[in-house]
Motif scaffolding. Structure first.
Motif, PDB file in Angstrom:
ATOM      1  N   HIS A  34      72.873  38.848  33.786  1.00  0.00           N
ATOM      2  CA  HIS A  34      71.751  38.382  32.980  1.00  0.00           C
ATOM      3  C   HIS A  34      71.866  36.871  32.755  1.00  0.00           C
ATOM      4  CE1 HIS A  34      71.077  42.642  32.203  1.00  0.00           C
ATOM      5  NE2 HIS A  34      69.897  42.306  31.730  1.00  0.00           N
ATOM      6  N   PHE A  35      70.787  36.155  33.056  1.00  0.00           N
ATOM      7  CA  PHE A  35      70.827  34.691  32.937  1.00  0.00           C
ATOM      8  C   PHE A  35      69.842  34.217  31.875  1.00  0.00           C
ATOM      9  CE2 PHE A  35      67.516  35.347  36.212  1.00  0.00           C
ATOM     10  CZ  PHE A  35      66.479  34.574  35.696  1.00  0.00           C
ATOM     11  N   THR A  36      70.104  32.993  31.399  1.00  0.00           N
ATOM     12  CA  THR A  36      69.214  32.312  30.466  1.00  0.00           C
ATOM     13  C   THR A  36      68.971  30.905  30.987  1.00  0.00           C
ATOM     14  OG1 THR A  36      70.076  33.554  28.572  1.00  0.00           O
ATOM     15  CG2 THR A  36      68.890  31.508  28.103  1.00  0.00           C
ATOM     16  N   ALA A  37      67.724  30.561  31.234  1.00  0.00           N
ATOM     17  CA  ALA A  37      67.362  29.218  31.678  1.00  0.00           C
ATOM     18  C   ALA A  37      67.375  28.281  30.478  1.00  0.00           C
ATOM     19  CB  ALA A  37      65.984  29.233  32.327  1.00  0.00           C
ATOM     20  N   LEU A  38      68.010  27.133  30.611  1.00  0.00           N
ATOM     21  CA  LEU A  38      68.190  26.214  29.489  1.00  0.00           C
ATOM     22  C   LEU A  38      67.167  25.086  29.508  1.00  0.00           C
ATOM     23  CD1 LEU A  38      72.093  25.988  29.592  1.00  0.00           C
ATOM     24  CD2 LEU A  38      70.643  27.588  28.288  1.00  0.00           C
ATOM     25  N   ASP A  39      67.153  24.303  28.457  1.00  0.00           N
ATOM     26  CA  ASP A  39      66.279  23.129  28.369  1.00  0.00           C
ATOM     27  C   ASP A  39      66.829  22.057  29.306  1.00  0.00           C
ATOM     28  OD1 ASP A  39      64.919  20.809  27.689  1.00  0.00           O
ATOM     29  OD2 ASP A  39      64.929  21.231  25.551  1.00  0.00           O
ATOM     30  N   ILE A  40      66.008  21.610  30.269  1.00  0.00           N
ATOM     31  CA  ILE A  40      66.481  20.621  31.249  1.00  0.00           C
ATOM     32  C   ILE A  40      65.986  19.216  30.938  1.00  0.00           C
ATOM     33  CG2 ILE A  40      66.791  22.293  33.100  1.00  0.00           C
ATOM     34  CD1 ILE A  40      64.077  21.493  34.208  1.00  0.00           C
ATOM     35  N   GLY A  41      65.478  19.023  29.724  1.00  0.00           N
ATOM     36  CA  GLY A  41      65.094  17.687  29.283  1.00  0.00           C
ATOM     37  C   GLY A  41      63.891  17.140  30.005  1.00  0.00           C
ATOM     38  N   ALA A  42      64.004  15.890  30.472  1.00  0.00           N
ATOM     39  CA  ALA A  42      62.866  15.215  31.107  1.00  0.00           C
ATOM     40  C   ALA A  42      62.703  15.572  32.577  1.00  0.00           C
ATOM     41  CB  ALA A  42      63.034  13.695  30.964  1.00  0.00           C
ATOM     42  N   LEU A  43      63.635  16.345  33.128  1.00  0.00           N
ATOM     43  CA  LEU A  43      63.544  16.690  34.544  1.00  0.00           C
ATOM     44  C   LEU A  43      62.364  17.626  34.797  1.00  0.00           C
ATOM     45  CD1 LEU A  43      67.307  17.436  35.334  1.00  0.00           C
ATOM     46  CD2 LEU A  43      66.005  15.392  35.968  1.00  0.00           C
TER      47      LEU A  43
ATOM     48  N   VAL B 226      55.751  19.140  42.747  1.00  0.00           N
ATOM     49  CA  VAL B 226      56.170  18.398  41.558  1.00  0.00           C
ATOM     50  C   VAL B 226      55.093  17.414  41.145  1.00  0.00           C
ATOM     51  CG1 VAL B 226      58.612  18.622  42.108  1.00  0.00           C
ATOM     52  CG2 VAL B 226      57.364  16.636  42.937  1.00  0.00           C
ATOM     53  N   ASP B 227      55.060  17.102  39.869  1.00  0.00           N
ATOM     54  CA  ASP B 227      54.109  16.137  39.328  1.00  0.00           C
ATOM     55  C   ASP B 227      54.686  14.747  39.538  1.00  0.00           C
ATOM     56  OD1 ASP B 227      52.093  14.848  38.056  1.00  0.00           O
ATOM     57  OD2 ASP B 227      52.647  15.464  36.034  1.00  0.00           O
ATOM     58  N   SER B 228      54.429  14.188  40.714  1.00  0.00           N
ATOM     59  CA  SER B 228      55.053  12.920  41.095  1.00  0.00           C
ATOM     60  C   SER B 228      54.087  12.112  41.947  1.00  0.00           C
ATOM     61  CB  SER B 228      56.341  13.182  41.885  1.00  0.00           C
ATOM     62  OG  SER B 228      56.834  12.000  42.465  1.00  0.00           O
ATOM     63  N   ASN B 229      54.218  10.792  41.875  1.00  0.00           N
ATOM     64  CA  ASN B 229      53.405   9.931  42.735  1.00  0.00           C
ATOM     65  C   ASN B 229      53.891   9.951  44.177  1.00  0.00           C
ATOM     66  OD1 ASN B 229      51.722   9.042  40.626  1.00  0.00           O
ATOM     67  ND2 ASN B 229      53.187   7.465  40.025  1.00  0.00           N
TER      68      ASN B 229
END
Length: 399
Positions: A77-86, A174-177
């Protein structure tokens, strides 16, 4: 409720946010443990689980290679964590049964996107993209994963490199230029995936170009450059970008010759994009020749652009008796088994040596006398080195 459809596997995120993995086929012949599914894409804070399939073992354990992205318990069982600004982050999940490591590892991709995403699975490739874009692809009856699986196989046959070899090739919008980034996962700028000026056609050239970087080992990840020392093609944008584009164009050309493999809408979409890009690169070469711009390795507007070099490659291929088979011959010079780097790198690599290396490779690939043409394109050819490389390249291509 978010549903990802897989061949033989259905992934469902239920109301509590837990992702449930379906069963994967297993053969009794394969005795090593195997993790299933091989890929999850989830939002921050979501939970889910992996399974370990094994013919033995009462003690099964899991580990996450990057505990800052996701944690996983010993029972999967996994938990996805907060990855900040990534925008996204990935970790590899490994497993073992009674201390025997699984034959594969799984990817867990965690996204911080504030919008709904859909996962589309092929046999070798996995797309993770905004649902709105996936709806457009589905509405137009475009077989995206199947086309990318076919492209992966075509490029692997051309270069003898299939990266990644065991696990799926992940592709994420991804939301990228920036329009793209290679490696695993492959990154595609959300604004570059569909051509908004052309009936929202999939920009196949961008997808195949980034895959081409992987297939020629021009990756941001930790591996080398298609058998040739990095100094021959990297970090010079002109060659690494032009060669990846050439392989992408070859991929489109090969697919257009296989109308029965894909459905008509997908085939016509690739054909349309292919014809548009062939014309584009030809025009860029004509502009370069007209302006008499100087040679430059950076591939920028002041000199020989990447697009103009691809236009040159295409002109030579069109005159070659090998036609598009010249691309495969060209790639043979750079294959991992080739040891041609020693001929160039004994005293370090100069721009002249790089230019000579690629011109000689294209001469052997096309069977044409291209030395004069490359000089007319202002390539600083070293005639002595060119003559030294030709017989070596001819032997490599003849293998």
């Amino acid at each position: 409720l978010v549903v990802g459809i897989v061949t033989g596997v259905i992934l469902v995120a239920n109301r509590s946010g837990e992702v449930e993995g379906g069963r994967a086929a297993w053969s009794p012949v394969d005795l090593l443990p195997r993790i299933t599914p091989s890929f999850f894409g989830v939002y921050e804070g979501k939970t889910g689980y992996f399974r370990l399939i094994a013919s033995w073992g009462s003690s099964k354990t899991f580990q996450s290679t990057d505990s800052s992205v996701a944690t996983i318990t010993s029972d999967g069982h996994f938990t996805a964590l907060d990855i900040g600004a990534l925008p996204f982050a990935t970790t590899r999940i490994t497993g073992s049964a009674d201390g025997v490591l699984s034959k594969n590892f799984a990817y867990l991709l965690v996204s911080s996107y504030p919008r709904e995403l859909t996962v589309a699975f092929g046999k070798k490739t996995v797309f993770y993209m905004p649902t709105t874009q996936m709806h457009i692809v589905s509405r137009n009856n475009i077989l995206l994963p199947k086309a990318m699986d076919l492209a992966y196989e075509i490029q692997g046959r051309a270069t003898h490199i299939r990266y990644p070899a065991e696990n799926p090739l992940l592709m994420i919008s991804v939301d990228s230029n920036a329009c793209g980034g290679n490696g695993n996962p492959l990154r595609f700028g959300e604004k570059c995936f569909l051509d908004e000026t052309d009936d929202q056609t999939v920009q196949w050239d961008i997808l195949f170009h980034e895959m081409g970087h992987n297939s020629t080992h021009h990756s941001w990840n930790d591996f080398g450059v298609l058998g040739v020392h990095a100094a021959v093609t990297m970090p010079v944008p002109l060659y690494q970008e032009a060669n990846a584009t050439l392989l992408g164009l070859y991929t489109m050309q090969q697919i257009t010759g296989l109308p029965a493999v894909l459905n008509q809408p997908t085939h016509e979409s690739i054909q349309k994009r292919y014809e548009k890009k062939i014309s584009f690169f030809g025009n860029r070469l004509a502009e370069y020749e007209k302006n008499g711009s100087p040679f430059a390795e950076d591939g920028q507007k002041a000199g020989l652009t990447i697009d103009a070099l691809d236009g040159g490659y295409l002109r030579l291929i069109s005159k070659s008796k090998y036609r598009w088979g010249a691309v495969v011959r060209f790639m043979r010079v750079f294959q991992p088994s080739s040891k041609t780097d020693a001929l160039v790198l004994s005293d370090g690599v100069t721009p002249q040596e790089r230019a000579t290396f690629h011109a000689a490779a294209m001469q052997v690939a096309t069977g044409l006398d291209v030395r004069t043409q490359f000089k007319q394109w202002n390539f600083p050819i070293d005639d002595a080195l060119f003559d030294k490389l030709l017989p070596v390249f001819e032997e490599l291509v003849a293998r």
